[in-house]
Enzyme design. Sequence first.
Site, short mmCIF file in Angstrom:
data_model
loop_
_atom_site.label_atom_id
_atom_site.label_comp_id
_atom_site.label_asym_id
_atom_site.label_seq_id
_atom_site.Cartn_x
_atom_site.Cartn_y
_atom_site.Cartn_z
N ASP A 1 84.83 84.66 -61.63
CA ASP A 1 85.96 84.18 -60.84
C ASP A 1 87.28 84.72 -61.40
O ASP A 1 88.31 84.07 -61.26
CB ASP A 1 85.93 82.63 -60.91
CG ASP A 1 86.87 82.00 -59.93
OD1 ASP A 1 87.17 82.63 -58.91
OD2 ASP A 1 87.32 80.86 -60.16
N CYS B 1 71.86 75.86 -42.14
CA CYS B 1 72.84 74.83 -41.76
C CYS B 1 72.44 74.19 -40.43
O CYS B 1 72.77 73.03 -40.18
CB CYS B 1 74.23 75.43 -41.62
SG CYS B 1 75.05 75.74 -43.21
N CYS C 1 74.07 71.11 -38.02
CA CYS C 1 74.86 70.18 -38.83
C CYS C 1 76.35 70.59 -38.84
O CYS C 1 76.68 71.76 -39.02
CB CYS C 1 74.32 70.16 -40.25
SG CYS C 1 75.24 69.07 -41.36
N CYS D 1 80.32 68.90 -42.80
CA CYS D 1 81.48 69.37 -43.59
C CYS D 1 82.71 69.53 -42.70
O CYS D 1 83.83 69.15 -43.10
CB CYS D 1 81.15 70.68 -44.30
SG CYS D 1 80.63 72.04 -43.22
N CYS E 1 86.29 67.03 -43.24
CA CYS E 1 87.49 67.59 -43.89
C CYS E 1 88.77 66.92 -43.36
O CYS E 1 89.09 67.05 -42.18
CB CYS E 1 87.56 69.10 -43.67
SG CYS E 1 89.02 69.85 -44.44
N CYS F 1 93.49 73.75 -47.25
CA CYS F 1 92.50 73.07 -48.09
C CYS F 1 93.19 72.19 -49.15
O CYS F 1 94.18 72.60 -49.76
CB CYS F 1 91.61 74.12 -48.74
SG CYS F 1 90.33 73.45 -49.79
N CYS G 1 88.96 69.30 -54.56
CA CYS G 1 88.37 68.42 -53.54
C CYS G 1 86.90 68.78 -53.40
O CYS G 1 86.54 69.96 -53.38
CB CYS G 1 89.09 68.61 -52.21
SG CYS G 1 88.37 67.64 -50.86
N CYS H 1 83.69 68.47 -48.70
CA CYS H 1 82.74 69.25 -47.88
C CYS H 1 81.42 69.50 -48.61
O CYS H 1 80.42 69.83 -47.97
CB CYS H 1 83.37 70.56 -47.42
SG CYS H 1 83.69 71.77 -48.72
N CYS I 1 77.51 67.33 -47.60
CA CYS I 1 76.48 68.31 -47.22
C CYS I 1 75.08 67.75 -47.52
O CYS I 1 74.79 67.39 -48.66
CB CYS I 1 76.69 69.62 -47.98
SG CYS I 1 75.40 70.85 -47.64
#
Length: 308
Positions: free
Chosen positions: A132, A186, A189, A192, A196, A212, A239, A242, A246
């Site tokens: 990252d 997914c 569904c 998420c 939010c 976000c 946060c 989401c 899940c």
Amino acid sequence: MFDNPSRYAQIIKAEAKRLGFMSCGISRAGFLEEEAPRLENWLAKNMHGEMQYMENHFDKRLDPTKLVEGSKSVISLLLNYFPQETQREDSYKISKYAYGTDYHFVIKDKLKELLQFMKNEIGDIDGRAFVDSAPVLDKAWAAKSGLGWIGKNSNLLTKQVGSFYFIAELIVDLELETDSAVTDHCGNCTACIDACPTQAIVEPYKVDGSKCISYFTIELKEELPGSLKGQFDDWMFGCDICQDVCPWNKFSKPHNEPLFNPHPELLEIDKKAWQELTKETFDEIFQKSAVKRTKFEGLKRNLRFLEE
């Protein structure tokens, strides 16, 4: 020399497991053709907000051979950070990934060890570790390497595991047997998207980073927009909404990395104590945590916003 891509892949994966990584997948280094128009479009719509660094090194983000000369393989790794215990209910919240020691340091050390192991076992390999911290589209590479699929919340999701893990890469100039991508699970569904509070997931598989809560509480340096008051659901750093909603995260199991364990005080503090947070307490609790990124003043700003 370097003539057994299958055996090399096996021993690398076995060592990754020994080092504590949840899983390891391999893909061929090259241009990310599908990601290029998506990234271009995302940047053009200013969905990165004030994260100007996202505009830099566009070519390198899409092609690891421009990051590591002569690179042939991208080794993607997942490291679990799901905690055994979470903060108390009457507390302002921080993202679970920031509970313990800053992941950059923890993972970098493991990657260095893995690369050294490869050099000892296989030979003179050139490579770089990424956590990252450079223009690498880690989720795209992890998906390409078969470690999961990118979900509607734009996180990497994995069956039986969920998404509470860090993603890291080793980009190396070694030919390795590659893995195949997995399919999307997914389905219909929309948990998420529905959950939010700031409607940051503007459509399935597309997150407007500039909307976000994580962006506001970590990346944004100025005062938080008054129009968003009451929408942060008590999140003061990052946060997890989401991810928390899940269904795949019902399978999350606690990590076994002692360095990710939280400072005991973090789990005890309630809202009143957070409001009275001093610089000394901040430095003690978050001494080695990723929360230091927002600095004491930034966290106090976030707390003021939540209190008002």
